[in-house]
Design an enzyme around this catalytic site. Sequence first.
Site, mmCIF file in Angstrom:
data_model
loop_
_atom_site.group_PDB
_atom_site.id
_atom_site.type_symbol
_atom_site.label_atom_id
_atom_site.label_comp_id
_atom_site.label_asym_id
_atom_site.label_seq_id
_atom_site.Cartn_x
_atom_site.Cartn_y
_atom_site.Cartn_z
ATOM 1 N N ASP A 12 0.861 -1.181 0.000
ATOM 2 C CA ASP A 12 0.000 0.000 0.000
ATOM 3 C C ASP A 12 0.897 1.230 0.000
ATOM 4 O O ASP A 12 1.777 1.357 0.858
ATOM 5 C CB ASP A 12 -0.892 0.028 1.244
ATOM 6 C CG ASP A 12 -2.008 -1.002 1.155
ATOM 7 O OD1 ASP A 12 -2.254 -1.505 0.040
ATOM 8 O OD2 ASP A 12 -2.636 -1.307 2.186
ATOM 9 N N ASP A 131 -13.844 -6.394 -4.353
ATOM 10 C CA ASP A 131 -13.877 -6.424 -2.885
ATOM 11 C C ASP A 131 -15.244 -6.939 -2.464
ATOM 12 O O ASP A 131 -16.258 -6.274 -2.702
ATOM 13 C CB ASP A 131 -13.649 -5.022 -2.308
ATOM 14 C CG ASP A 131 -12.248 -4.499 -2.626
ATOM 15 O OD1 ASP A 131 -11.361 -5.331 -2.910
ATOM 16 O OD2 ASP A 131 -12.049 -3.272 -2.587
#
Length: 257
Positions: A12, A131
Amino acid sequence: MSLAKRIIPCLDVDNGRVVKGVQFVDIRDAGDPVEVAKRYDEQGADEITFLDITATAHERDTIVHVVEEVASQVFIPLTVGGGIRSIEDVRTMLNAGADKVAINSAAIFNPAFVKEACDTFGSQCIVVAIDAKKVSPKGEPDKWEIFTHGGRKETGIDAVEWAKEMETLGAGELLVTSMDKDGTKSGFDLALTRTISDSVKIPVIASGGVGKLSDLCDGITQGHAEAVLAASIFHFGEHTVQEAKQAMQKEGIEVRL
């Protein structure tokens, strides 16, 4: 389908820095994406995924520089996602040196964007990130729904049907993350991974929940995924990519050592 299964460390990146702590020994600066990517390359990672979690457009240029820098020094495939909303965004990332671009919420708001991106650049470089959260009550058949905004916002879209639609629109791969499992270190949602993998012909990358090496193996053997993605198990120095590959090999999974 490729025979060798892939291991993909995920980083990330926020404003040009790797976040979600990376604790490599003898790395000068754990927040530097180039250093971290090089280390994973040395460990034998098959690919690396960068998810840009920078909120503002002003800082978006930073990820472009990160990709350029990493691509110039690391020669395994690089996937970049986060904030990809237009054909121009895809082009910018590919020009910077990304091999693949992951499209997430933009696909939900405008599915035609996926088709346009695949038609323009080729399916091989377009990944759709899914997701999903389980929404079926206990005792009823499994059902998962697509959530956006980090799992906070429901869309009402069935995850398995969505995966099939994305394949039809040309997506080359699906990155399937269980929002229930993400960060729990309790293993992938194997039923979710398997149901989607068995419903499409394109490769599925399992994501969300890896806590130990056997979880990676399970993603392949029980989840039927072509690749497994993990973050903290590698970042915190608990295991190297090489150890993960050896564990998979012991389970009879073909990997590139």
